[in-house]
Enzyme design. Structure first.
Site, PDB file in Angstrom:
ATOM      1  N   LYS A 174      42.532 -68.049   7.029  1.00  0.00           N
ATOM      2  CA  LYS A 174      42.692 -66.610   6.746  1.00  0.00           C
ATOM      3  C   LYS A 174      43.714 -65.965   7.696  1.00  0.00           C
ATOM      4  O   LYS A 174      44.595 -65.233   7.260  1.00  0.00           O
ATOM      5  CB  LYS A 174      41.349 -65.872   6.895  1.00  0.00           C
ATOM      6  CG  LYS A 174      40.276 -66.328   5.933  1.00  0.00           C
ATOM      7  CD  LYS A 174      39.042 -65.448   6.016  1.00  0.00           C
ATOM      8  CE  LYS A 174      38.291 -65.531   7.341  1.00  0.00           C
ATOM      9  NZ  LYS A 174      37.672 -66.836   7.633  1.00  0.00           N
ATOM     10  N   ARG A 220      31.898 -59.469   5.808  1.00  0.00           N
ATOM     11  CA  ARG A 220      31.248 -60.774   5.913  1.00  0.00           C
ATOM     12  C   ARG A 220      29.794 -60.718   5.462  1.00  0.00           C
ATOM     13  O   ARG A 220      29.108 -61.741   5.476  1.00  0.00           O
ATOM     14  CB  ARG A 220      31.285 -61.261   7.359  1.00  0.00           C
ATOM     15  CG  ARG A 220      32.404 -62.269   7.652  1.00  0.00           C
ATOM     16  CD  ARG A 220      32.436 -62.437   9.137  1.00  0.00           C
ATOM     17  NE  ARG A 220      32.892 -63.693   9.627  1.00  0.00           N
ATOM     18  CZ  ARG A 220      34.087 -63.857  10.240  1.00  0.00           C
ATOM     19  NH1 ARG A 220      34.939 -62.882  10.307  1.00  0.00           N
ATOM     20  NH2 ARG A 220      34.396 -65.015  10.767  1.00  0.00           N
ATOM     21  N   ARG A 257      42.449 -76.434  17.038  1.00  0.00           N
ATOM     22  CA  ARG A 257      43.471 -75.380  17.046  1.00  0.00           C
ATOM     23  C   ARG A 257      43.641 -74.701  18.404  1.00  0.00           C
ATOM     24  O   ARG A 257      42.722 -74.587  19.187  1.00  0.00           O
ATOM     25  CB  ARG A 257      43.217 -74.367  15.928  1.00  0.00           C
ATOM     26  CG  ARG A 257      41.969 -73.557  16.062  1.00  0.00           C
ATOM     27  CD  ARG A 257      41.731 -72.737  14.789  1.00  0.00           C
ATOM     28  NE  ARG A 257      40.607 -71.842  14.946  1.00  0.00           N
ATOM     29  CZ  ARG A 257      40.141 -71.040  14.006  1.00  0.00           C
ATOM     30  NH1 ARG A 257      40.707 -71.018  12.812  1.00  0.00           N
ATOM     31  NH2 ARG A 257      39.122 -70.254  14.238  1.00  0.00           N
ATOM     32  N   ARG A 301      40.235 -70.697  21.533  1.00  0.00           N
ATOM     33  CA  ARG A 301      39.126 -69.739  21.456  1.00  0.00           C
ATOM     34  C   ARG A 301      37.847 -70.391  21.971  1.00  0.00           C
ATOM     35  O   ARG A 301      37.556 -71.531  21.628  1.00  0.00           O
ATOM     36  CB  ARG A 301      38.932 -69.294  19.998  1.00  0.00           C
ATOM     37  CG  ARG A 301      39.944 -68.257  19.581  1.00  0.00           C
ATOM     38  CD  ARG A 301      39.876 -67.956  18.118  1.00  0.00           C
ATOM     39  NE  ARG A 301      38.523 -67.803  17.593  1.00  0.00           N
ATOM     40  CZ  ARG A 301      38.258 -67.456  16.345  1.00  0.00           C
ATOM     41  NH1 ARG A 301      39.269 -67.209  15.509  1.00  0.00           N
ATOM     42  NH2 ARG A 301      37.040 -67.329  15.910  1.00  0.00           N
ATOM     43  N   ARG A 321      28.616 -70.988  12.914  1.00  0.00           N
ATOM     44  CA  ARG A 321      29.507 -70.088  12.164  1.00  0.00           C
ATOM     45  C   ARG A 321      29.501 -70.438  10.681  1.00  0.00           C
ATOM     46  O   ARG A 321      29.549 -69.575   9.810  1.00  0.00           O
ATOM     47  CB  ARG A 321      30.932 -70.163  12.730  1.00  0.00           C
ATOM     48  CG  ARG A 321      31.054 -69.444  14.067  1.00  0.00           C
ATOM     49  CD  ARG A 321      32.243 -69.886  14.875  1.00  0.00           C
ATOM     50  NE  ARG A 321      33.513 -69.468  14.318  1.00  0.00           N
ATOM     51  CZ  ARG A 321      34.692 -69.939  14.743  1.00  0.00           C
ATOM     52  NH1 ARG A 321      34.741 -70.838  15.705  1.00  0.00           N
ATOM     53  NH2 ARG A 321      35.801 -69.497  14.223  1.00  0.00           N
TER      54      ARG A 321
END
Ligand code: AMP
Length: 216
Positions: A13, A88, A127, A161, A172
């Site tokens: 996203k 969400r 990432r 992160r 998550r």
């Protein structure tokens, strides 16, 4: 144009939102980014949000709706907003409708970036990004051309992160399945939902989204 990007964590996203900003003159509103900024600043909201974020759980609707309402009230800018990571929950979607209706706006398009659960952990745990310009990278799929140097700005500081670890990703993902997937039916019923194949390469996903926007 009010465009919502829906999809599991790691679906891409944020990456696609950045591209949409450049190509379609839209402003990205990422609740994840706003919350990370609040946490870093040590504000009251940040302190409240921190624990849930570290555990991979959703931050309360009250906080998230509050920060997004504030930002939307500042005005659209460009040709509109891309909502990245919001709503969400159904309660957030309903709150968004109320915020928009006051401004004579509506959700125009919801792009659901579909991705297999199995791909998510691999994508997320690899990432990292440039501290200076935010350019995103991945241990396996996208390393800087010159090791240790950002392709975009030449910066040499990178960060990961804190919630991009395997244990938090599991939480998550559960939050996504339990609380966010009902939004697919919510927006489908409104006729604004379009699905793209998030398992395709980054450029291909961008092309799919461009096509959806063209047809809208
Ligand atoms: P993201 O950057 O979108 O992956 O969001 C990172 C974390 O911020 C999530 O795991 C949640 O803890 C929190 N968060 C971001 N957006 C929302 C939202 N719309 N509702 C509740 N929590 C959120």
């Amino acid at each position: 144009m009010i465009l919502v990007l829906l999809g599991a964590p790691g679906a891409g996203k944020g990456t696609q939102a950045l591209r949409l900003v450049e190509r379609h003159d839209l402003v990205q509103l990422s609740t994840g980014e706003m919350l990370r900024t609040a946490v870093a600043s040590g504000s009251g909201i940040g302190l409240e949000a921190k624990e849930a974020m570290e555990a991979g759980q959703l931050v309360s609707d009250r906080i998230v709706v509050g920060i997004i309402a504030e930002r939307i009230a500042l005005g659209e800018g460009g040709k509109g907003f891309i909502l990245d990571g919001f709503p969400r929950t159904l309660a957030q979607a309903e709150a968004l409708d109320r915020i928009l209706v006051e401004r004579d706006l509506d959700v125009d398009l919801v792009v659901d970036i579909a991705i297999d659960d199995a791909a998510i952990t691999r994508r997320i745990t690899g990432r990292f990004s440039c501290v200076d310009c935010g350019e995103g990278y991945h241990d396996e799929f996208k390393r800087p051309v010159i090791e240790g140097v950002c392709d975009g700005c030449g910066g040499t500081d990178f960060e990961r992160r804190p919630d991009d670890n395997e244990e938090t990703v599991r939480a998550r993902l559960k939050a996504y399945h339990d609380q966010t997937t009902p939004l697919v039916a919510y927006y489908q019923a409104r006729g604004v939902l379009r699905q793209v194949d998030g398992m395709a390469g980054i450029d291909d996903v961008t092309r799919q989204i461009d096509e959806v926007l063209k047809a809208a």
